[in-house]
Design a protein around this motif. Structure first.
Motif, PDB file in Angstrom:
ATOM      1  N   VAL A  22       0.833  -1.251   0.150  1.00  0.00           N
ATOM      2  CA  VAL A  22      -0.083   0.070  -0.017  1.00  0.00           C
ATOM      3  C   VAL A  22       1.061   1.262  -0.019  1.00  0.00           C
ATOM      4  N   LEU A  23       1.942   1.253   0.834  1.00  0.00           N
ATOM      5  CA  LEU A  23       2.740   2.569   0.777  1.00  0.00           C
ATOM      6  C   LEU A  23       3.422   2.653  -0.737  1.00  0.00           C
ATOM      7  N   TYR A  24       3.800   1.590  -1.206  1.00  0.00           N
ATOM      8  CA  TYR A  24       4.454   1.755  -2.701  1.00  0.00           C
ATOM      9  C   TYR A  24       3.624   2.242  -3.713  1.00  0.00           C
ATOM     10  N   THR A  25       1.915   1.791  -3.649  1.00  0.00           N
ATOM     11  CA  THR A  25       1.076   2.311  -4.486  1.00  0.00           C
ATOM     12  C   THR A  25       0.709   3.685  -4.043  1.00  0.00           C
ATOM     13  N   THR A  26       0.676   3.817  -3.041  1.00  0.00           N
ATOM     14  CA  THR A  26       0.499   5.342  -2.481  1.00  0.00           C
ATOM     15  C   THR A  26       1.383   6.209  -2.898  1.00  0.00           C
ATOM     16  N   GLY A  27       2.617   5.852  -2.791  1.00  0.00           N
ATOM     17  CA  GLY A  27       3.661   6.597  -3.437  1.00  0.00           C
ATOM     18  C   GLY A  27       3.689   6.963  -4.954  1.00  0.00           C
ATOM     19  N   PHE A  28       3.157   5.759  -5.671  1.00  0.00           N
ATOM     20  CA  PHE A  28       3.242   5.983  -7.040  1.00  0.00           C
ATOM     21  C   PHE A  28       1.847   6.988  -7.491  1.00  0.00           C
ATOM     22  N   VAL A  29       0.991   6.881  -6.606  1.00  0.00           N
ATOM     23  CA  VAL A  29      -0.241   7.641  -6.914  1.00  0.00           C
ATOM     24  C   VAL A  29      -0.198   9.115  -6.594  1.00  0.00           C
ATOM     25  N   TRP A  30       0.514   9.179  -5.525  1.00  0.00           N
ATOM     26  CA  TRP A  30       1.005  10.503  -5.327  1.00  0.00           C
ATOM     27  C   TRP A  30       1.865  11.324  -6.283  1.00  0.00           C
ATOM     28  N   THR A  31       2.688  10.441  -7.065  1.00  0.00           N
ATOM     29  CA  THR A  31       3.549  10.928  -7.979  1.00  0.00           C
ATOM     30  C   THR A  31       2.868  11.331  -9.230  1.00  0.00           C
ATOM     31  N   LEU A  32       1.843  10.549  -9.557  1.00  0.00           N
ATOM     32  CA  LEU A  32       0.858  10.727 -10.621  1.00  0.00           C
ATOM     33  C   LEU A  32       0.317  12.014 -10.266  1.00  0.00           C
ATOM     34  N   GLN A  33      -0.328  12.233  -9.169  1.00  0.00           N
ATOM     35  CA  GLN A  33      -1.333  13.394  -8.711  1.00  0.00           C
ATOM     36  C   GLN A  33      -0.731  14.645  -8.956  1.00  0.00           C
ATOM     37  N   LEU A  34       0.770  14.665  -8.387  1.00  0.00           N
ATOM     38  CA  LEU A  34       1.526  15.999  -8.108  1.00  0.00           C
ATOM     39  C   LEU A  34       2.416  16.252  -9.346  1.00  0.00           C
ATOM     40  N   MET A  35       2.924  15.286 -10.285  1.00  0.00           N
ATOM     41  CA  MET A  35       3.672  15.395 -11.213  1.00  0.00           C
ATOM     42  C   MET A  35       3.385  14.790 -12.390  1.00  0.00           C
ATOM     43  N   LEU A 127      -9.773  13.807 -14.795  1.00  0.00           N
ATOM     44  CA  LEU A 127      -8.993  12.985 -14.340  1.00  0.00           C
ATOM     45  C   LEU A 127      -8.221  13.176 -13.240  1.00  0.00           C
ATOM     46  N   LEU A 128      -7.885  14.563 -13.134  1.00  0.00           N
ATOM     47  CA  LEU A 128      -7.142  14.906 -11.716  1.00  0.00           C
ATOM     48  C   LEU A 128      -8.067  14.937 -10.646  1.00  0.00           C
ATOM     49  N   ARG A 129      -9.325  15.349 -10.838  1.00  0.00           N
ATOM     50  CA  ARG A 129     -10.353  15.353  -9.674  1.00  0.00           C
ATOM     51  C   ARG A 129     -10.492  13.968  -9.274  1.00  0.00           C
ATOM     52  N   VAL A 130     -10.656  13.123 -10.039  1.00  0.00           N
ATOM     53  CA  VAL A 130     -10.723  11.548  -9.801  1.00  0.00           C
ATOM     54  C   VAL A 130      -9.775  11.049  -8.977  1.00  0.00           C
ATOM     55  N   SER A 131      -8.566  11.718  -9.530  1.00  0.00           N
ATOM     56  CA  SER A 131      -7.065  10.884  -8.960  1.00  0.00           C
ATOM     57  C   SER A 131      -7.138  11.389  -7.586  1.00  0.00           C
ATOM     58  N   TRP A 132      -7.396  12.553  -7.142  1.00  0.00           N
ATOM     59  CA  TRP A 132      -7.500  13.102  -5.844  1.00  0.00           C
ATOM     60  C   TRP A 132      -8.119  12.248  -4.953  1.00  0.00           C
ATOM     61  N   VAL A 133      -9.401  11.673  -5.343  1.00  0.00           N
ATOM     62  CA  VAL A 133     -10.212  10.954  -4.595  1.00  0.00           C
ATOM     63  C   VAL A 133      -9.445   9.527  -4.253  1.00  0.00           C
ATOM     64  N   ARG A 134      -8.856   8.927  -5.517  1.00  0.00           N
ATOM     65  CA  ARG A 134      -8.013   7.830  -5.299  1.00  0.00           C
ATOM     66  C   ARG A 134      -6.749   7.861  -4.483  1.00  0.00           C
ATOM     67  N   THR A 135      -6.197   9.100  -4.696  1.00  0.00           N
ATOM     68  CA  THR A 135      -4.999   9.314  -3.809  1.00  0.00           C
ATOM     69  C   THR A 135      -5.163   9.556  -2.158  1.00  0.00           C
ATOM     70  N   THR A 136      -6.310  10.177  -1.932  1.00  0.00           N
ATOM     71  CA  THR A 136      -6.876  10.146  -0.467  1.00  0.00           C
ATOM     72  C   THR A 136      -7.223   8.714  -0.176  1.00  0.00           C
ATOM     73  N   PHE A 138      -5.979   5.848  -0.958  1.00  0.00           N
ATOM     74  CA  PHE A 138      -4.557   5.278  -0.902  1.00  0.00           C
ATOM     75  C   PHE A 138      -4.049   5.823   0.386  1.00  0.00           C
ATOM     76  N   SER A 139      -3.803   7.046   0.743  1.00  0.00           N
ATOM     77  CA  SER A 139      -3.310   7.677   1.924  1.00  0.00           C
ATOM     78  C   SER A 139      -4.110   7.273   3.066  1.00  0.00           C
ATOM     79  N   ALA A 140      -5.371   7.099   3.147  1.00  0.00           N
ATOM     80  CA  ALA A 140      -6.312   6.619   4.122  1.00  0.00           C
ATOM     81  C   ALA A 140      -5.654   5.297   4.456  1.00  0.00           C
ATOM     82  N   TRP A 141      -5.667   4.578   3.337  1.00  0.00           N
ATOM     83  CA  TRP A 141      -5.304   2.920   3.731  1.00  0.00           C
ATOM     84  C   TRP A 141      -3.773   2.718   4.399  1.00  0.00           C
ATOM     85  N   SER A 142      -2.977   3.766   3.861  1.00  0.00           N
ATOM     86  CA  SER A 142      -1.550   3.870   4.489  1.00  0.00           C
ATOM     87  C   SER A 142      -1.397   4.002   5.710  1.00  0.00           C
ATOM     88  N   ALA A 143      -2.581   5.085   6.084  1.00  0.00           N
ATOM     89  CA  ALA A 143      -2.673   5.256   7.715  1.00  0.00           C
ATOM     90  C   ALA A 143      -3.103   4.180   8.448  1.00  0.00           C
TER      91      ALA A 143
END
Length: 154
Positions: A22-35, A127-136, A138-143
């Motif tokens: 989950v941490l691996y995938t969370t990092g990946f989706v944050w990279t997608l989202q921010l960069m 896509l950016l809006r949907v990705s924010w939901v997905r990123t959130t 994943f972040s909740a899952w990491s927590a």
């Protein structure tokens, strides 16, 4: 729901594997989202489509290993978990997995495919809006997984 009571070492191994995935995938989706996704809008005419086509070919190769491990461990923890993993935490992991998969497959993937055909500002914004939901999610899952690891080591 009937649950097989798993030995502590088995539960710990599942939680650790899930947490790492989950941490691996969370990092990946944050990279997608921010960069990655914001950069698509900055590419010159025609380049964004070829970029998104290449992105789409590689996307699941990068995301799938982490998502697969996270999915298998989530289901395993729902079926066989030790006392350190409350039922609600195991259910929440599966719910987050289902939400992420639904968002990825049913919403984000069609947007990425459309952007590979032709850049569209409204599709890109969606896509950016949907990705924010997905990123959130994943972040909740990491927590949640961080909390489970804490429960195991305390």
């Amino acid at each position: 729901m009937t649950c097989l009571t798993a030995p502590r070492a088995f539960t710990a191994a599942l939680v650790l594997a899930q947490t790492l995935a989950v941490l691996y995938t969370t990092g990946f989706v944050w990279t997608l989202q921010l960069m990655d996704y914001p950069m698509v809008a900055r590419l010159r005419e025609g380049a964004s489509e070829s970029y998104m086509a290449a992105h789409n070919q590689m996307f699941w190769r990068v995301l799938a290993p982490g998502l697969l491990v996270a999915g298998v461990t989530s289901v395993a923890l729902l079926v066989a978990r030790g006392a350190a993993v409350p039922l609600w935490a195991a259910v929440l992991s599966v719910v987050l997995l289902a939400a992420i998969m639904a968002l990825s497959g049913a919403v984000a993937t069609p947007d990425r495919v459309a952007l590979a055909r032709h850049f569209s500002a409204p599709v890109h914004t969606h896509l950016l809006r949907v990705s924010w939901v997905r990123t959130t999610a994943f972040s909740a899952w990491s927590a949640l997984d961080g909390w489970l690891v804490w429960r195991l080591v305390r």
